[in-house]
Design a protein around this motif. Structure first.
Motif, PDB file in Angstrom:
ATOM      1  N   SER A 162       1.177  -1.042  -0.081  1.00  0.00           N
ATOM      2  CA  SER A 162      -0.316   0.297  -0.236  1.00  0.00           C
ATOM      3  C   SER A 162       0.505   1.171   0.007  1.00  0.00           C
ATOM      4  N   ALA A 165       1.912   1.967  -3.461  1.00  0.00           N
ATOM      5  CA  ALA A 165       1.334   2.263  -4.297  1.00  0.00           C
ATOM      6  C   ALA A 165       1.082   3.410  -4.526  1.00  0.00           C
ATOM      7  N   ARG A 166       1.128   4.633  -3.213  1.00  0.00           N
ATOM      8  CA  ARG A 166       0.992   5.820  -3.146  1.00  0.00           C
ATOM      9  C   ARG A 166       2.993   6.476  -3.822  1.00  0.00           C
ATOM     10  N   VAL A 171      -2.045   5.481  -6.702  1.00  0.00           N
ATOM     11  CA  VAL A 171      -3.658   5.659  -6.350  1.00  0.00           C
ATOM     12  C   VAL A 171      -4.270   6.171  -6.949  1.00  0.00           C
ATOM     13  N   CYS A 175      -7.552   4.519  -9.025  1.00  0.00           N
ATOM     14  CA  CYS A 175      -9.096   5.027  -9.064  1.00  0.00           C
ATOM     15  C   CYS A 175      -9.491   4.750 -10.194  1.00  0.00           C
ATOM     16  N   ILE A 201      -4.843  -1.650  -0.826  1.00  0.00           N
ATOM     17  CA  ILE A 201      -4.781  -0.097  -0.424  1.00  0.00           C
ATOM     18  C   ILE A 201      -4.689   0.762   0.398  1.00  0.00           C
ATOM     19  N   ASN A 204      -3.896   1.858   4.360  1.00  0.00           N
ATOM     20  CA  ASN A 204      -3.411   3.152   4.465  1.00  0.00           C
ATOM     21  C   ASN A 204      -4.149   4.296   5.144  1.00  0.00           C
ATOM     22  N   SER A 206      -3.343   6.946   4.268  1.00  0.00           N
ATOM     23  CA  SER A 206      -3.238   8.260   3.097  1.00  0.00           C
ATOM     24  C   SER A 206      -3.368   8.423   1.897  1.00  0.00           C
ATOM     25  N   ASN A 207      -3.545   6.940   1.353  1.00  0.00           N
ATOM     26  CA  ASN A 207      -4.333   6.233   0.135  1.00  0.00           C
ATOM     27  C   ASN A 207      -5.922   6.712   0.594  1.00  0.00           C
ATOM     28  N   VAL A 210      -6.877   9.986  -1.360  1.00  0.00           N
ATOM     29  CA  VAL A 210      -6.778  10.116  -1.246  1.00  0.00           C
ATOM     30  C   VAL A 210      -8.046   9.558  -2.480  1.00  0.00           C
ATOM     31  N   MET A 211      -8.335   8.371  -2.296  1.00  0.00           N
ATOM     32  CA  MET A 211      -9.221   7.525  -2.871  1.00  0.00           C
ATOM     33  C   MET A 211     -10.720   8.073  -3.491  1.00  0.00           C
TER      34      MET A 211
END
Length: 218
Positions: A162, A165-166, A171, A175, A201, A204, A206-207, A210-211
């Motif tokens: 995860s 990914a960021r 991320v 999406c 992901i 997390n 932070s993710n 963003v999502m």
């Protein structure tokens, strides 16, 4: 005249001989693919057909035998790096076949670990991002699909999946892919791995933020 039956010794030698030939073939294919894919990446577009053929033959050789998959790691230590570097060759069909080869090598946890250590996760994430940005996305569907399923399999070993990914900017990309495939009826093969990655992901914080900005989670 009665036919003589082959001795147990000669019969047992046949599989070993066949395996040796297979390993020799794999080594030759890897070396040829390495050289040709680098030339292709350097601008020699006429080598695309050659690279596709080499990658396809290598995929068949590795997929059919477990001993061949072991040989890739044990006897040819640079082979994994070769396969990863082919991703830069710019030919979608060759790249897609190499993703399939890497996926077939991931059946074993130890081999997955070695792939992860060599930076495969970041490389596939970056490929996914770049291919998703292509104007003609329909031609990249197969490539995107194999990126997704390979990432899902590698995530079993990559503990910081995860976070990775960021860090690579994956991320927003995943999406966007989710929104795209959700609206296409024939995209079922891509929807499942996309949702699996979304779940992976989302652990997390932070993710998740963003999502949420991209309308994937509330």
């Amino acid at each position: 005249m009665a036919h003589r039956k082959p001795s147990a010794k000669s019969a047992s030698a046949l599989p070993k001989e066949a395996t040796a030939q297979s390993r020799s073939q794999i080594q030759t294919l890897l070396q040829s693919l390495d050289a040709n894919s680098k030339a292709l990446a350097g601008g020699r577009g006429e080598l695309a057909t050659t690279c596709r053929s080499l990658a396809s033959r290598l995929h068949v050789a590795i997929s059919n035998e477990e001993s061949a998959r072991r040989a890739v790691f044990v006897q040819y230590p640079k082979s994994v790096q070769t396969l990863i570097s082919v991703i830069d060759c710019k030919d979608v069909l060759t790249i897609t076949t190499c993703l399939q080869i890497l996926y077939s090598l991931c059946t074993n946890p130890v081999r997955r670990g070695r792939l992860v250590k060599q930076g495969t996760v970041d490389k596939v994430w970056r490929l996914l991002i770049s291919r998703h940005k292509e104007a003609d996305r329909q031609s990249c569907d197969k490539c995107l699909q194999h990126c997704l399923i390979l990432l899902v399999r590698l995530s079993r070993t990559e503990k910081s999946f995860s976070v990775r990914a960021r860090l690579v900017g994956g991320v927003p990309c995943i999406c966007s892919i989710l929104k795209t495939v959700s609206g296409i009826a024939r995209s079922g093969t891509m929807l499942k791995p996309t949702l699996q990655i979304i779940r992976l992901i989302a652990i997390n914080a932070s993710n998740v933020s963003v999502m949420a900005k991209h309308g994937v989670v509330d």
